[in-house]
Structure formats: structure tokens, C-alpha cells
Scaffold this active site. Structure first.
Site, PDB file in Angstrom:
ATOM      1  N   GLY A  40       0.828  -1.205   0.000  1.00  0.00           N
ATOM      2  CA  GLY A  40       0.000   0.000   0.000  1.00  0.00           C
ATOM      3  C   GLY A  40       0.859   1.250   0.000  1.00  0.00           C
ATOM      4  O   GLY A  40       0.504   2.260   0.610  1.00  0.00           O
ATOM      5  N   ASP A  95      -2.952  -6.195  -5.705  1.00  0.00           N
ATOM      6  CA  ASP A  95      -4.160  -5.893  -4.942  1.00  0.00           C
ATOM      7  C   ASP A  95      -4.039  -6.632  -3.614  1.00  0.00           C
ATOM      8  O   ASP A  95      -3.976  -7.865  -3.574  1.00  0.00           O
ATOM      9  CB  ASP A  95      -5.385  -6.372  -5.713  1.00  0.00           C
ATOM     10  CG  ASP A  95      -6.699  -6.028  -5.020  1.00  0.00           C
ATOM     11  OD1 ASP A  95      -6.664  -5.640  -3.832  1.00  0.00           O
ATOM     12  OD2 ASP A  95      -7.753  -6.170  -5.658  1.00  0.00           O
ATOM     13  N   ALA A  96      -4.013  -5.885  -2.516  1.00  0.00           N
ATOM     14  CA  ALA A  96      -3.829  -6.499  -1.206  1.00  0.00           C
ATOM     15  C   ALA A  96      -4.918  -7.502  -0.877  1.00  0.00           C
ATOM     16  O   ALA A  96      -4.709  -8.410  -0.059  1.00  0.00           O
ATOM     17  CB  ALA A  96      -3.770  -5.419  -0.132  1.00  0.00           C
ATOM     18  N   SER A 131      -4.464   0.882  14.004  1.00  0.00           N
ATOM     19  CA  SER A 131      -5.308   2.054  14.208  1.00  0.00           C
ATOM     20  C   SER A 131      -5.703   2.169  15.672  1.00  0.00           C
ATOM     21  O   SER A 131      -5.956   1.157  16.343  1.00  0.00           O
ATOM     22  CB  SER A 131      -6.573   1.953  13.351  1.00  0.00           C
ATOM     23  OG  SER A 131      -7.505   2.968  13.685  1.00  0.00           O
ATOM     24  N   SER A 160      -8.447   2.992  16.493  1.00  0.00           N
ATOM     25  CA  SER A 160      -9.800   2.432  16.519  1.00  0.00           C
ATOM     26  C   SER A 160      -9.794   0.952  16.882  1.00  0.00           C
ATOM     27  O   SER A 160     -10.832   0.407  17.270  1.00  0.00           O
ATOM     28  CB  SER A 160     -10.487   2.631  15.167  1.00  0.00           C
ATOM     29  OG  SER A 160     -10.721   4.004  14.920  1.00  0.00           O
ATOM     30  N   TYR A 170     -13.901  -2.736  10.228  1.00  0.00           N
ATOM     31  CA  TYR A 170     -12.528  -2.214  10.264  1.00  0.00           C
ATOM     32  C   TYR A 170     -11.879  -2.509  11.610  1.00  0.00           C
ATOM     33  O   TYR A 170     -10.740  -2.997  11.682  1.00  0.00           O
ATOM     34  CB  TYR A 170     -12.575  -0.718   9.999  1.00  0.00           C
ATOM     35  CG  TYR A 170     -11.247   0.009  10.071  1.00  0.00           C
ATOM     36  CD1 TYR A 170     -10.336  -0.052   9.013  1.00  0.00           C
ATOM     37  CD2 TYR A 170     -10.919   0.781  11.181  1.00  0.00           C
ATOM     38  CE1 TYR A 170      -9.131   0.632   9.082  1.00  0.00           C
ATOM     39  CE2 TYR A 170      -9.726   1.475  11.246  1.00  0.00           C
ATOM     40  CZ  TYR A 170      -8.826   1.397  10.199  1.00  0.00           C
ATOM     41  OH  TYR A 170      -7.632   2.088  10.262  1.00  0.00           O
ATOM     42  N   LYS A 191      -8.546  -4.759  12.361  1.00  0.00           N
ATOM     43  CA  LYS A 191      -7.355  -4.139  12.933  1.00  0.00           C
ATOM     44  C   LYS A 191      -7.032  -4.691  14.316  1.00  0.00           C
ATOM     45  O   LYS A 191      -5.858  -4.841  14.680  1.00  0.00           O
ATOM     46  CB  LYS A 191      -7.519  -2.618  12.987  1.00  0.00           C
ATOM     47  CG  LYS A 191      -7.450  -1.929  11.632  1.00  0.00           C
ATOM     48  CD  LYS A 191      -6.071  -2.057  11.003  1.00  0.00           C
ATOM     49  CE  LYS A 191      -5.942  -1.201   9.747  1.00  0.00           C
ATOM     50  NZ  LYS A 191      -4.598  -1.292   9.127  1.00  0.00           N
TER      51      LYS A 191
END
Length: 258
Positions: free
Chosen positions: A13, A63-64, A143, A145, A156, A160
Site C-alpha cells: 500500500g 491488490d492487497a 489504528s 480504533s 474495520y 485491525k
């Protein structure tokens, strides 16, 4: 001596935003840099920029979300530079979804990019390091988050938080191979991707950065170049024997209340 002199660093990325900032910082510190991403034009442009600045760099289209493409990016880096010494998992998906409205397809997309891709990229890089009996370093971009996050970030956060656990697990498993693996929980950061996210999902206007900065303790959003310098530190020998750490890189203190 530059911090990453003659190290081969693969940045997943790495074609824009924080990943690109990390690629530039690694190149400035003497690394041979491979960057991956889905979009060929910005990837090739970044690689050309790094080469023009005197670094050795290459772009690998990947593409990850596709495990085989992720694995191939490691193979391509080894083919281009002979080895991989360090990996940065910076690819990320931040589309929105709550516990109630997240579809299986959205959940799977987050797992694919934010957890599955880092898992198999680490697998491929660590396998190369172990086969060569070489030390290495990995940094996973996480993150804040992951500690709980906003209601609209449910898939997400799930991915994470899983990556944080994986970071510690892999670090423990390979510490005696002299492979150091750490993670960075980043807070609200000023990137192209965040600008797109704010406009797409939150109806933000051109002044959203100023408004956001004014609401934060330090008066500004996190800056990619600042985070990139910290990532380079963790990749380098300057960070000593540190492994298995998941560090909060943010201006808010977890558990602190006004």
C-alpha cells in the site's frame, strides 16, 4: 550511516498517503524500496521519483485483497533486489459499516485487506528471512480504533484488532530468529485517503482539515511524514531489541478523560 543503509524494504500500500510517505522516508535513509498498490500510474510515478532522487526503487502492482498477488509482490521484490529485509503493511480499507448494517461482503473485504493480506505477506517475508537465517523487521500499520473505535467502523475495528493480536503472536514466534515485529496504532491522519473518506462518508467540505485540527489537542491532524519517520525508526537497528510492541501514535491518551 543512514538508518536503513542497503536494506530492502517492501511497503504494501505504498503508492499514496502514509505508505508513500514511508517509502520516501525509507529511501532517504538508504533503503532499496519496493512499493505495492493496485494503481499502476501512481505506483510507477513514485518509483520513478525515488530513483530520480538517487534511490533504488521498484513498483509491483498488487491488490492487497488477493493473497496470491500479495505473495507475488514478495517474490517480485526478491527477484528485483535479491531479498527482503523489512516489510511495512500499510495497505488499508476504511469503508464504513456498523454492527447492524455490515454485510458479509463488506466484512470479508475488510478482513481480506486489513488482516488476511498482512498475515500472508508476513508469512512470505518471514519464510525468506528464516531460509536465509537473516534478521529482519516488520511494522504493521494499525489504528487507534482497534481499541474499540466508532460505531460505524465495526468491520474495520474487527480486522485491525485482529492484526494487533497477530503482530504480538508473530513477534513472539520469531523473536529467536531475530525478526522484530511491531505495530503502530495511528490516530486521525491527514492523507489523500482520509480526505476522500471524509467527503464520501461524512459530507465534509474543503475546510474539514482546519475544523478537525482545531478539535484536537495539538491543533493539527497527524502528519504522514511524522509517522513515516517513526516507522523507519522501528525498522532500523536504532530501535534496539524492541519487538511485539503495539504503540499508540496519537495525541489522545487511551483511558484518559477530561
Amino acid at each position: 550511516m543512514p538508518l536503513l543503509h542497503d536494506r530492502v524494504v517492501l511497503v504494501s500500500g505504498g503508492t499514496s498517503g502514509l505508505g508513500a510517505a514511508i517509502a520516501r522516508a525509507a529511501a532517504r535513509e538508504g533503503a532499496l524500496v519496493a512499493v505495492t498498490g493496485r494503481r499502476r500510474e501512481p505506483g510507477e510515478a513514485l518509483a520513478a521519483e525515488l530513483v530520480a532522487a538517487g534511490a533504488k526503487a521498484l513498483f509491483v502492482r498488487a491488490d492487497a485483497a488477493d493473497v496470491e498477488q500479495a505473495r507475488t509482490s514478495v517474490t517480485a521484490t526478491v527477484a528485483g533486489f535479491g531479498r527482503v529485509d523489512s516489510l511495512v503493511n500499510a495497505a488499508g480499507l476504511t469503508s464504513r459499516g456498523t454492527l447492524l448494517d455490515t454485510t458479509p461482503e463488506l466484512f470479508d473485504a475488510h478482513i481480506a485487506v486489513n488482516l488476511k493480506a498482512p498475515f500472508f505477506l508476513m508469512q512470505a517475508v518471514v519464510a525468506d528471512l528464516v531460509a536465509r537465517r537473516a534478521p529482519g523487521t516488520i511494522v504493521n500499520v494499525l489504528s487507534m480504533s482497534g481499541h474499540g473505535g466508532q460505531p460505524y467502523l465495526a468491520p474495520y475495528v474487527a480486522a485491525k484488532a485482529g492484526l494487533a493480536g497477530l503482530t504480538r503472536n508473530a513477534a513472539h514466534a520469531h523473536r529467536r530468529d531475530r525478526i522484530r515485529i511491531n505495530g503502530l496504532n495511528i490516530g486521525w491522519t491527514d492523507t489523500e485517503g482520509e480526505d476522500e473518506t471524509q467527503r464520501r462518508f461524512h459530507g465534509a467540505g474543503d475546510d474539514w482539515r482546519e475544523k478537525a485540527g482545531a478539535s484536537l489537542p495539538m491543533g493539527k491532524l497527524g502528519q504522514p511524514d511524522e509517522i513515516a519517520d517513526f516507522v523507519v525508526f522501528l525498522l532500523s537497528d536504532r530501535s534496539g531489541v524492541v519487538t511485539g510492541s503495539v504503540i499508540d501514535w496519537d495525541q489522545n491518551v487511551l483511558g484518559g478523560f477530561d
